[in-house]
Motif scaffolding. Sequence first.
Motif, PDB file in Angstrom:
ATOM      1  N   LEU A 266       0.851  -1.205   0.000  1.00 12.78           N
ATOM      2  CA  LEU A 266       0.000   0.000   0.000  1.00 12.78           C
ATOM      3  C   LEU A 266       0.883   1.251   0.000  1.00 12.78           C
ATOM      4  N   GLY A 279      -2.057   3.373  -4.284  1.00 13.48           N
ATOM      5  CA  GLY A 279      -2.291   2.050  -4.857  1.00 13.48           C
ATOM      6  C   GLY A 279      -1.867   0.963  -3.890  1.00 13.48           C
ATOM      7  N   VAL A 280      -2.015  -0.254  -4.347  1.00 12.16           N
ATOM      8  CA  VAL A 280      -1.635  -1.419  -3.558  1.00 12.16           C
ATOM      9  C   VAL A 280      -1.359  -2.540  -4.549  1.00 12.16           C
ATOM     10  N   TYR A 301      -7.501  -2.069  -2.132  1.00 11.52           N
ATOM     11  CA  TYR A 301      -6.965  -0.750  -1.771  1.00 11.52           C
ATOM     12  C   TYR A 301      -7.811  -0.134  -0.645  1.00 11.52           C
ATOM     13  N   GLN A 320      -9.843   6.019 -11.290  1.00 14.53           N
ATOM     14  CA  GLN A 320      -9.053   4.804 -11.139  1.00 14.53           C
ATOM     15  C   GLN A 320      -8.403   4.530 -12.490  1.00 14.53           C
TER      16      GLN A 320
END
Length: 399
Positions: A266, A279-280, A301, A320
């Motif tokens: 993350l 983000g992740v 996320y 996104q």
Amino acid sequence: MRSRARVVVIGAGIMGLATAYNLAKRGVTDVLVVDRGYLCGGASGRNGGGVRAQFSTETNIGLMRESIAICRDFAAEMRINVWFRQGGYLFLARTPDKARALEESVALQNRCGLSTRLLEPWEAQRIVPELSIEGVTRASFNPDDGVVFPWPFVWGYAKAARDLGVEVATFTEVVGFETRGNRITAVKLRPTTLGEVNRHEEVRPAGEVFSVACDEVILCAGAWSPQVAAMVNVALPNHPHRHEICSTEPLKPWLGPLVADLTDGLYFSQSMRGEIVGGVSVDPVPEGIDQQSSSAFLAKYARSLVRAVPRMATVKVLRQWAGCYDLTPDSNPLVGRIAEPENLVLACGFMGHGFMMAPVMGRLLAEHVITQQTSELFARWSLDRYRTGRLLHESMIIG
Ligand SMILES: Cc1cc2nc3c(=O)[nH]c(=O)nc-3n(C[C@H](O)[C@H](O)[C@H](O)COP(=O)(O)OP(=O)(O)OC[C@H]3O[C@@H](n4cnc5c(N)ncnc54)[C@H](O)[C@@H]3O)c2cc1C
């Protein structure tokens, strides 16, 4: 378009444009940069804008100190606002192995002259009071790290390079090479369309193939580099890996640093416009180049972000998107000349930190092309290391 150029740069992302600008600044202005799409269409227009010197190898720490110094002067030199803000990077570790990696990296960073501090969880919370430190065992903070807004950085390099005489041709795809002996003599190009690049309409040839003769080719096609290199029978070990990212509605400023959790990948920061951008890592991702968004990312996320900052639960995501990391097996890039063809220079494999590296790498790549000298750094990051097995791993990777 010109029919010959001393240098053809493939890819008008940050790496290609920074290199072209630095070539022109040193007097090599007969440069053509080609890109199959539009400026900011690749990873350079899709990233988080993070700029940090917190790495685990002396090489990356040293390079990033220089890059941060260039970022600091960029707005004045290029006369464009890149929204550079040095709020620091706050790394979090939750497992014993990540905590150990953090401790070792901070010790090295301090030996290299960075003012990074190793923190107890409660000290991390003093930097970001909204942070939940449940499960966090160690943290590190370097106040000199920061964030930029990537788009004007790309535009700044493109305009400055063009002003010095470089031709930047968008919607122009490399589809092959002409060779003689051990050298590339020309690149074969083809015009593309926006629909084709975005795959919104059926992929079809947009125009006639034509050739531009050249002395040198620099491959800055990021995650597309292996497929371009294959056109001249060069096998590269890097591969694309989709990374997703999103941005929330703008909030009043509350977050100083970019926060990065080494355990689940993350990361999030607050832009100068107030949005939380982050983000992740998500597994698995589709094979190959894929820039589509997924709901799996958004769900993961949201969970990770709300665990880190419970107050984010009520904030709305506005946008996104996704791009591709350009991954190498040892997490370090591929740069410099190769044995065959001898006039192909690599500048790819920059993982998830190529944006921040471009300001310094652009300078070094221009020097490499002009002087024809291979520095110790370029020898270490050469393609040949995969043959000799002399790999040096970087462990401070986000995502
Ligand atoms: C979600 C995400 C977050 C990231 N966050 C960060 C971050 O915080 N900090 C950081 O430093 N880095 C980050 N990165 C990584 C960073 O964006 C990249 O390392 C960097 O932008 C790579 O730049 P590049 O110029 O090498 O590649 P790109 O920007 O991808 O440019 C390559 C260009 O080559 C063109 N091309 C491809 N094939 C051809 C062809 N056949 N002919 C002509 N042109 C071609 C493409 O159209 C593209 O424009 C992130 C990446 C992603 C995806």
